[in-house]
Design an enzyme around this catalytic site. Structure first.
Site, PDB file in Angstrom:
ATOM      1  CG  ASP A  68      -5.754  -2.700   4.245  1.00  0.00           C
ATOM      2  OD1 ASP A  68      -4.650  -2.346   4.695  1.00  0.00           O
ATOM      3  OD2 ASP A  68      -6.457  -1.985   3.506  1.00  0.00           O
ATOM      4  N   GLY A 124       0.565   2.284   9.708  1.00  0.00           N
ATOM      5  CA  GLY A 124       1.425   2.188  10.889  1.00  0.00           C
ATOM      6  C   GLY A 124       0.735   1.822  12.188  1.00  0.00           C
ATOM      7  CB  SER A 165      -0.865   0.023   1.264  1.00  0.00           C
ATOM      8  OG  SER A 165      -1.272   1.351   1.526  1.00  0.00           O
ATOM      9  CG  ASP A 179      -4.999   2.255   1.556  1.00  0.00           C
ATOM     10  OD1 ASP A 179      -5.942   1.448   1.612  1.00  0.00           O
ATOM     11  OD2 ASP A 179      -3.828   1.962   1.864  1.00  0.00           O
ATOM     12  N   GLY A 229       1.711  -1.892   4.205  1.00  0.00           N
ATOM     13  CA  GLY A 229       2.006  -0.472   4.002  1.00  0.00           C
ATOM     14  C   GLY A 229       3.338  -0.081   4.600  1.00  0.00           C
ATOM     15  CG  PHE A 271      -4.311   7.582  10.403  1.00  0.00           C
ATOM     16  CD1 PHE A 271      -3.890   8.798   9.859  1.00  0.00           C
ATOM     17  CD2 PHE A 271      -5.515   7.547  11.090  1.00  0.00           C
ATOM     18  CE1 PHE A 271      -4.646   9.948  10.017  1.00  0.00           C
ATOM     19  CE2 PHE A 271      -6.289   8.697  11.254  1.00  0.00           C
ATOM     20  CZ  PHE A 271      -5.850   9.901  10.713  1.00  0.00           C
ATOM     21  CG  MET A 299     -10.788  -2.344   6.962  1.00  0.00           C
ATOM     22  SD  MET A 299      -9.320  -1.950   5.990  1.00  0.00           S
ATOM     23  CE  MET A 299      -8.197  -1.239   7.195  1.00  0.00           C
ATOM     24  CG  MET A 333     -10.955   3.001   3.470  1.00  0.00           C
ATOM     25  SD  MET A 333      -9.292   2.993   4.133  1.00  0.00           S
ATOM     26  CE  MET A 333      -8.376   3.130   2.619  1.00  0.00           C
ATOM     27  CG  HIS A 345      -9.271  -0.200   0.842  1.00  0.00           C
ATOM     28  ND1 HIS A 345      -8.512  -0.294   1.992  1.00  0.00           N
ATOM     29  CD2 HIS A 345     -10.564  -0.261   1.247  1.00  0.00           C
ATOM     30  CE1 HIS A 345      -9.308  -0.418   3.031  1.00  0.00           C
ATOM     31  NE2 HIS A 345     -10.560  -0.385   2.612  1.00  0.00           N
ATOM     32  N   GLY A 362      -1.692  -3.309   9.740  1.00  0.00           N
ATOM     33  CA  GLY A 362      -0.800  -3.886  10.736  1.00  0.00           C
ATOM     34  C   GLY A 362      -0.139  -5.178  10.306  1.00  0.00           C
TER      35      GLY A 362
END
Ligand code: DX5
Ligand code: ZN
Length: 225
Positions: free
Chosen positions: A186, A160, A23, A50, A208, A158, A152, A83, A81, A188
């Site tokens: 998606d 991280g 990502s 994203d 990501g 965000f 998710m 959002m 994706h 972590g």
């Protein structure tokens, strides 16, 4: 170009039984082309995009104009994706920008069945996603209609963040009832959590910050193969 990228993705799916989708959310946008090419050399299968509207999630990212530019700099399938609220208003623009997969959130639209069908009419694969606190029941009726389900594993908005463990239980259950479903995780995902997600039954991994915060992006991508 669109057909090429799709064929490329299908060939990759056959040669390996899971997909790595970096990502670019936390990438350095001043050298985006070089960094995308580095993940490609590192063996990435798809590029995950994203799209955030500052309404469905508390952050704003980029839109179809940037996506069309990204389309020009890689052959990999683009995994978009959304959002965003009312995704039905924007899917055409993303399809025109050249993405292969469009994933929408069940929480963001009133007519999920119609929307997934419309995405397919536009020539894209249709994905459906749910946030951590949304139960699987929200997508039960469209499991056979969707080309992929994106679970998710953080609250979206965000990069991280840390993976929320109970989301793996949803993947585990989904895999038990749908052995052939494309299940994407998606949020972590890193070298420590990916084996857990794989064990739960995910076969598409969005990664990501674990890739884009590395100094050597190509080398870091290879670690996930
Ligand atoms: C989160 C996005 C993710 C994000 C993942 O809202 O949907 O795709 O970029 O980033 P990491 O892998 O850092 O959690
Ligand atoms: Zn995402």
């Amino acid at each position: 170009m669109i057909a090429d990228a799709y064929a490329h993705g299908q060939a990759k799916l056959k040669s390996k039984n899971y997909i790595i989708a970096p990502s670019v959310l936390n990438a350095n946008f001043l050298r985006l082309e070089a960094d995308i090419k580095a993940t490609e050399r590192g063996g990435a299968d798809w590029i995950h995009l994203d799209i955030m509207d500052g309404n469905f999630v508390p952050n704003i990212s980029f839109g179809p104009g940037i996506v069309a530019q990204i389309r020009k700099c890689t052959k990999l399938p683009l995994d978009c994706h959304l959002m965003i609220e009312q995704p039905e208003l924007h899917i055409e623009a993303f399809a025109k920008a050249g993405v292969q997969y469009i994933t929408v959130h069940a929480e963001a639209t009133k007519h999920l069945d119609r929307l997934l069908n419309r995405i397919k009419e536009l020539g894209c694969k249709a994905g459906v996603s749910i946030n951590p606190a949304t139960p699987l029941e929200a997508i039960a009726e469209v499991l056979d209609l969707a080309d992929l389900v994106l679970i998710m594993s953080v609250n979206p908005g965000f990069g991280g963040q840390s993976l929320i463990p109970y989301c793996l239980d949803k993947i585990n259950y989904l895999r038990s009832i749908k052995p052939n479903l494309q299940i994407e995780i998606d949020g972590g995902v890193n070298l420590k959590t990916m084996p857990l997600a794989k064990k739960a039954g995910a076969n598409i991994f969005v990664i990501g910050s674990a890739i884009f915060s590395a100094k050597d992006i190509e080398k870091e991508t290879k670690k996930f193969l």
